[in-house]
Design a protein around this motif. Structure first.
Motif: not given
Length: 857
Positions: A332-342, A347-363
């Protein structure tokens, strides 16, 4: 009875006695003990989750770090197995003449050691195995015992000793079948533990050939495949994974699927057939037996599409993987982080930040990957904020710069789009209304027909006739037709209500958001005015001071973005564009030089030598006395270690602050703030200056300084600290009310000195300390020299315990003395003083209200 008692004796070495105790031990006590052991092992296996993302352990067992007291057990089944083993040894042991005559006792000790081993009490387990080796060297289980002993040693981190003894065992004994598999697998794990992984590969191959347990065979092949992948021997790794795939339904499905996936990661995209490979992955996806593993399969397909630069397909499969319910937090963390990196790369930073938030909950918190991503996410907050400021302000300034005709055309087009959207929404709601009415009529007719057949009036209760007799119909909520009718009636009367308390009194309906923006538009402009372009044109700022403020805020946002992209994300092209845009927008003087220097560094790193040389010449020619020009002309030092570097200056200035040289600190900090415009060290000098002003001029000056830092540097560590101080500390420090003396525990005596009075403070302090040492024997007193304001200093005596004691102490120092002949001598300490509690002393230092305190005395 006498014969039976005689045969039960453990002291007589007869055929009947030996076999009586051996049979009872084997078929009663050890049988039940081994059942409990197997049940406990099964529970361990059920609780253990394989982590195929890392190198698998040879033995399927998770070691916990929990600490248990002696005698405590982690598992009741292992506790029972241990009890049975101990019972067999105590009740059926036949130690006659120093030799054990019951041939099952070595089995009992082996069971005892295994139970302790699986219960993760490795030292007692080791003791049980050593007992067998010492007392029963001819046991038929002796080789198994040696293997179990080394497994226990490995769990105690004695890998080198385990390797030595296992190698000796393999050399001296001719092991076969499962014993050989267990010995080589254990030795392989020991080599893995000491990072000698190449030595483990051959041993695992022997273990895989000799074990009769299919799940173990699959595990050994899988570990070999993982090790070959680590050594980048993909062909050898694929052979191991193929061996697992060939076993198919003979092994756990998880090994079968992960063997397929590991093999797929070894696919050579440059030489292989991509069409066949995609079909291979699609077959895995469509196989019904693979449904529990679709999360991993979707992730693998997403990785393939991302490699092919099909970002939309890749994102779709990453999200499909996320939608599958899984206990694999790493995936789950891998999926969230990969999409966040995409999104970050786009340069869609707001959406990237939302995916990184979800990544942190799974780490796992407090791990290194967690801290790295959290720091990146925090940095992204600054990017999101400044990009938003830049975008909004750019838009406003652009609209203001256009002629009114163009403004009118743009807002007319916007108003027309609003009208079209409102019309579509109205049509949609009208269509929904018609559908509800149609469904209502259908449900009503169906209910009427059913009531006629069942003998129930339209107003009767569903499921019962008008006479009250049960006609066998279902309950109301199980009748879909009647429920549909009820829903439509509710919608007709109440509308589409939100699920909330007091829904009958609320005017809000589901799907309608009552945002502040909507409220403001309707309350200020009205529903019709929002389609009037003139309203929007009238809302544009026209005053030059407002426009200058917007431009200044936009330019500062560009500068911050340039710094963040370069320093924190290494996005040189993005940083370059922000600095270049900044310099084209007539920025403040304080931003020009640091922006040019950053551009010089970026041009150099990007290999744009002509632009770098031009920027270098600009800085050296136009700003020859600046720190940046000095850095460019002396690139080897970069002023990182010399006396002019910000670090050295700040360190020296902080030492002056500690020495209470506040006036010098304020003056020098102000000088450095002007010199270091745009430097990361600037906020540190600001907060040092604010602290020095607070010490010298009082609370109000300190508050002004902290407020300025919080507003000017909101996204630096110092700015965030200043915001915390404003919220938490400043309200407490603002209190001026003096504390009653009976509520304090520590008191001081203060002597006041005015600057320029000619009094020698150092001489006074020396005399004071001498008098204290001579006259005061029962208190541990200390003295200090404190700055009060620009003109006043205090000599303070600390360590007194009451206001009366403080006053009495000062009077004692001023009392007359007598010399050796009894003649009166003038006291050495005659200066005026005042006694004060430590809390009140802090208040007068903080608010500079000494006169207010003296009036209270």
């Amino acid at each position: 009875m006498a014969i039976i008692v005689q045969n039960c004796s453990r002291k007589k070495d007869t055929f009947i006695n030996r076999n009586f105790h051996a049979l009872g031990t084997k078929y009663n006590i050890l049988y039940n003990g081994n059942i409990a052991l197997d049940r406990g092992k099964l529970a361990i296996n059920d609780a253990y989750t394989e982590n195929f993302w890392e190198l698998l352990p040879v033995e399927r067992m998770q070691v916990n770090e929990d600490v248990f007291l002696p005698g405590q057990s982690k598992n009741a089944d292992f506790e029972r197995a241990e009890e049975k083993a101990i019972k067999a040894i105590q009740k059926h042991g036949m130690n006659i003449g120093g030799k054990e005559k019951n041939p099952q006792i070595d089995e009992a000790y082996l069971l005892l050691g295994k139970a302790r081993y699986y219960d993760q009490r490795f030292v007692p387990a080791l003791a049980a195995f050593n007992n067998i080796l010492n007392k029963y060297p001819t046991s038929d289980k002796i080789n198994q015992v040696k293997i179990w002993r080394e497994k226990s040693n490995m769990r105690l981190d004695n890998n080198e000793g385990a390797i030595k003894k296992l190698k000796r065992l393999l050399e001296e004994e001719e092991l076969e079948d499962q014993d050989l598999a267990d010995a080589t697998a254990t030795l392989a794990q020991a080599y893995i533990n000491i990072k000698a992984k190449d030595s483990a590969i051959a041993l695992l191959g022997i273990a895989a050939e000799n074990t009769k347990v299919k799940s173990e065979k699959a595990r050994f092949h899988f570990i070999r495949g993982q090790l070959y992948n680590e050594f980048e021997e993909k062909d050898s790794a694929n052979i191991e994974f193929d061996a697992i795939i060939d076993m198919h339904r003979q092994i756990p499905r998880a090994f079968y699927i992960n063997a397929h996936l590991e093999k797929s990661y070894n696919f050579d995209a440059e030489k292989g057939n991509e069409v066949e490979f995609l079909e291979y992955l699609t077959d895995l996806e469509e196989n019904r037996e693979n449904r529990p593993f679709l999360d991993k399969i979707y992730y693998r397909i997403a990785e393939f599409h991302r490699y092919k630069a099909s970002d939309s397909l890749a994102e779709a499969y990453y999200n499909k993987s996320l939608r599958k319910v899984t206990s694999d937090k790493y995936l789950r963390a891998l999926n969230y982080e990969t999409v966040g990196n995409m999104y970050f790369d786009r340069n869609v930073y707001k959406t990237a930040g939302a995916y990184y938030d979800s990544t942190l909950t799974a780490m796992t918190p407090n791990t290194k990957p967690y801290r790295v991503l959290k720091r990146k996410r925090e940095n992204l907050d600054d990017v999101i904020y400044y990009e938003g400021v830049a975008q909004v302000n750019d838009s406003i300034l652009h609209m203001v710069s256009l002629p009114k005709e163009e403004q009118l055309a743009i807002y007319a087009k916007y108003a027309e789009a609003l009208k079209d959207k409102a019309l579509e929404e109205e049509q949609r709601m009208e269509e929904e209304k018609k559908n509800r009415e149609s469904t209502q009529r259908t449900a009503l007719n169906s209910t009427k027909d059913k009531n006629v057949v069942s003998g129930m009036s339209p107003r009767g209760l569903p499921g019962f006739s008008s006479t009250g007799s049960d006609n066998g119909s279902s309950f109301y909520f199980y009748n879909t037709t009647t429920v549909a009718y009820g829903k439509n009636e509710f919608l007709k009367i109440w509308g589409d209500r939100k699920l909330q308390d007091n829904w009958r009194l609320s005017r809000e309906k589901a799907g309608i958001k009552n945002s502040e923006k909507t409220e403001n538009v309707t309350s200020i402009t009205g529903e019709e005015d929002q389609y009037n372009p003139e309203i929007y044109i009238a809302s544009l700022p026209t005053e030059q001071t407002v426009l200058d403020s917007i431009s200044k805020e936009r330019n500062f946002a560009y500068y911050q973005l340039g710094i963040i992209y370069r320093e924190k994300f290494k996005e040189l092209l993005l940083s370059k564009s922000r600095f270049e845009d900044l310099l084209q927008n007539n920025p403040e003087e304080r931003l020009i030089l640091p922006s040019k220097y950053n551009l010089y560094k970026i041009y150099t790193e990007l290999g744009l030598s002509n632009k770098a040389e031009a920027m270098k010449a600009d800085i050296v020619t136009n700003y020859p006395d600046s720190r940046y020009a000095e850095i460019i002309l002396n690139p080897q030092s970069e002023l990182s270690k010399d006396e002019n570097s910000p670090e050295v200056i700040y360190t020296n200035l902080y030492k002056k602050f500690e020495n209470e040289e506040y006036a010098e600190v304020i003056a020098e900090a102000g000088k450095q703030i002007k010199r270091l415009e745009g430097d990361d060290f600037l906020p540190k000098f600001e907060i040092l200056k604010a602290s020095a002003k607070g010490r010298l001029y009082g609370f109000e000056e300190y508050k002004k300084g902290i407020d300025y830092i919080a507003l000017t540097y909101p996204n630096t560590d110092e700015g965030k600290k200043a915001q915390e101080l404003l919220q938490n500390a400043i309200p407490v420090l603002a209190k001026k009310e003096f504390v009653e003396d009976d509520k304090a525990k520590h008191f001081n005596v203060v002597y006041q000195f005015e600057n320029g009075s000619g009094e020698d403070i150092d001489a006074f302090v020396k005399t004071l300390n001498e008098e204290i040492e001579k006259k005061i024997k029962y208190f541990d007193l200390t003295t200090s020299v404190d700055v009060y304001d620009e003109n006043t200093r205090f000599v303070v005596v600390h360590g007194l315990t009451s206001i009366q004691g403080a006053t009495g102490f000062a009077q004692l120092l001023q009392s007359d003395e007598k010399d050796s002949r009894g003649r009166p001598v003038k006291p050495k300490i005659t200066k005026d003083y005042f006694a004060i509690s430590s809390p009140n002393y802090a208040i007068i230092q903080r608010h500079k209200n000494l006169n207010a305190y003296l009036k209270l005395e």
